[in-house]
Design a protein around this motif. Structure first.
Motif, PDB file in Angstrom:
ATOM      1  N   LEU A  31       2.368   3.759  -3.486  1.00 55.82           N
ATOM      2  CA  LEU A  31       2.316   5.326  -3.438  1.00 55.82           C
ATOM      3  C   LEU A  31       3.477   5.924  -3.523  1.00 55.82           C
ATOM      4  O   LEU A  31       3.819   6.833  -4.321  1.00 55.82           O
ATOM      5  N   TYR A  91      -4.723   3.452  -1.203  1.00 58.32           N
ATOM      6  CA  TYR A  91      -4.389   3.994   0.143  1.00 58.32           C
ATOM      7  C   TYR A  91      -5.139   4.369   1.185  1.00 58.32           C
ATOM      8  O   TYR A  91      -5.508   3.978   2.372  1.00 58.32           O
ATOM      9  N   PRO A  96      -3.014   4.915  -6.712  1.00 59.47           N
ATOM     10  CA  PRO A  96      -2.521   4.633  -5.635  1.00 59.47           C
ATOM     11  C   PRO A  96      -2.877   5.330  -4.440  1.00 59.47           C
ATOM     12  O   PRO A  96      -3.001   4.815  -3.325  1.00 59.47           O
ATOM     13  N   ALA A 146      -7.517   1.104   1.736  1.00 63.06           N
ATOM     14  CA  ALA A 146      -6.838  -0.027   2.523  1.00 63.06           C
ATOM     15  C   ALA A 146      -7.590  -0.203   3.846  1.00 63.06           C
ATOM     16  O   ALA A 146      -7.805  -1.540   4.183  1.00 63.06           O
ATOM     17  N   VAL A 203       0.782  -1.195   0.065  1.00 58.34           N
ATOM     18  CA  VAL A 203       0.031   0.130   0.018  1.00 58.34           C
ATOM     19  C   VAL A 203       0.945   1.176  -0.150  1.00 58.34           C
ATOM     20  O   VAL A 203       0.912   2.034  -0.917  1.00 58.34           O
ATOM     21  N   THR A 204       1.744   1.266   0.916  1.00 64.97           N
ATOM     22  CA  THR A 204       2.885   2.351   0.786  1.00 64.97           C
ATOM     23  C   THR A 204       3.750   2.308  -0.381  1.00 64.97           C
ATOM     24  O   THR A 204       4.143   3.449  -0.946  1.00 64.97           O
ATOM     25  N   LEU A 206      -2.899  -3.416  -6.037  1.00 65.08           N
ATOM     26  CA  LEU A 206      -1.950  -3.068  -5.597  1.00 65.08           C
ATOM     27  C   LEU A 206      -0.665  -3.511  -6.091  1.00 65.08           C
ATOM     28  O   LEU A 206       0.555  -2.602  -6.167  1.00 65.08           O
TER      29      LEU A 206
END
Length: 345
Positions: free
Chosen positions: A68, A106, A102, A109, A64-65, A129
């Motif tokens: 991004l 994010y 993204p 999520a 997830v991070t 993702l």
């Protein structure tokens, strides 16, 4: 060894071979279109499996991070390129998939990641993702050097592999994970009991290969990729963007890798660096086809899977050595049959 053991080993070998076939097809696809020997293919296997495993256990996946961060980098690179060329036409489209997507994922999520979420929702969210990382990786790393030699592209691929392995360790940790099977139950076939998960894996692999065949034979984008694979310069002359072809190819490779990881995660404990060995076995299968033939690569993958299964029974400590040593006679066979052809580029 009796017939029952042989059938059990064949079951394991065919299932693993189906996974290796998908990875081999992805490697062949990337090479024929972009001339990149895509060593990091295995990392997408690990990312897909670990992302799904984290979500199934109600934990926030590191992708997830990571997605991004990579999206922000891609957006920055595109904006800088637009400033230099004074051409802003492609910026809205790029920002939509490299930055907006993204950010949306994010924000979604925390609402999706839960032990109560359906397995199939987790699969779709995990694919969302991981798959965009394919074209993002192409834009950041490979597109600027698209005209480099195959050797330079190979060196870059090795560097990307180590970078992604390190990122996997940072975002997922060193702990191994498994996921629940997609199908429960068993099927009795003669003296051997086959798990329903095995049939699910084989069916999914078969459907995906069929979908790729339809895509390349019946769709405009698929034919564009085939044209680029046959002759990059000719494709450019008729208006086919090699950047678009490369981005689409990496998208397909990321999707195949992520799905392969999800299929193998219920039967194999996946660590942050597990994807390299799995991807390398797909590479062995691709070598069977000389990195250009899909059917031979698929056949080689099944052979690799079966050889690995029987090697694990007879000499489990040396099964990896046996599989990877197989590259030597295959390379010798192909070198004796091939003729030197100058690179068109």
């Amino acid at each position: 060894m009796d017939s029952t053991i042989v059938l059990i080993l064949l079951q394991d070998g065919v299932m693993n071979g189906a996974i290796y076939a998908l990875l081999g097809l992805a490697l062949v696809l990337v090479f024929v279109v972009t001339r990149v020997i895509f060593i990091p293919q295995g990392e997408f296997v690990a990312f897909g499996a670990l992302t799904l495993a984290f979500m199934v256990n109600g934990r926030m996946p590191g992708t997830v991070t990571l997605l991004l961060i990579i999206g922000v980098l891609v957006s920055a690179v595109e904006i800088i390129a637009a400033i230099r060329s004074s051409n802003w036409n492609g910026i809205p489209k790029t920002l939509s998939w490299a930055l907006v997507l993204p950010i949306v994922l994010y924000l979604l999520a925390p609402y999706v990641v839960s032990t109560e979420t359906s397995l199939w929702v987790n699969v779709l969210f995990s694919m969302a993702l991981v798959v965009p990382m394919g074209p993002m990786l192409y834009r950041l790393v490979y597109q600027p050097v698209a005209e480099a030699s195959v050797l330079v592209l190979l060196i870059i691929s090795v560097a990307v592999h180590f970078a992604l392995t390190g990122l996997a360790l940072v975002f997922f940790g060193a702990e191994g994970w498994r996921t629940p099977p997609f199908m429960e139950g068993e099927v009795q076939m003669g003296a051997v009991t086959w798990s329903a998960q095995t049939f699910f894996v084989l069916g999914t692999c078969g459907l995906l290969i069929l979908a790729l065949w339809v895509f390349f034979g019946k769709t405009l984008y698929g034919r564009a990729l085939r044209a680029t694979a046959v002759n990059r310069r000719g494709a450019r002359l008729v208006g086919i963007s090699t950047n678009m072809s490369g981005s689409l190819t990496f998208t397909l490779a990321a999707a195949i890798g992520a799905l392969s990881g999800m299929l193998i995660a219920p039967v194999t404990t996946v660590y942050y660096d597990t994807g390299f060995l799995i991807g390398l076995k797909g590479f062995v299968a691709a070598i069977f086809g000389g990195l250009i033939s899909y059917p031979i690569a698929a056949g080689g993958a099944l052979f690799v899977g079966i050889l690995e299964a029987f090697s694990s029974f007879w000499a489990s400590a040396y099964k990896e050595v046996i599989v990877f040593t197989l590259i030597i006679p295959v390379l010798m066979w192909r070198s004796f049959r091939s003729h030197h052809i100058d690179d068109e580029e």
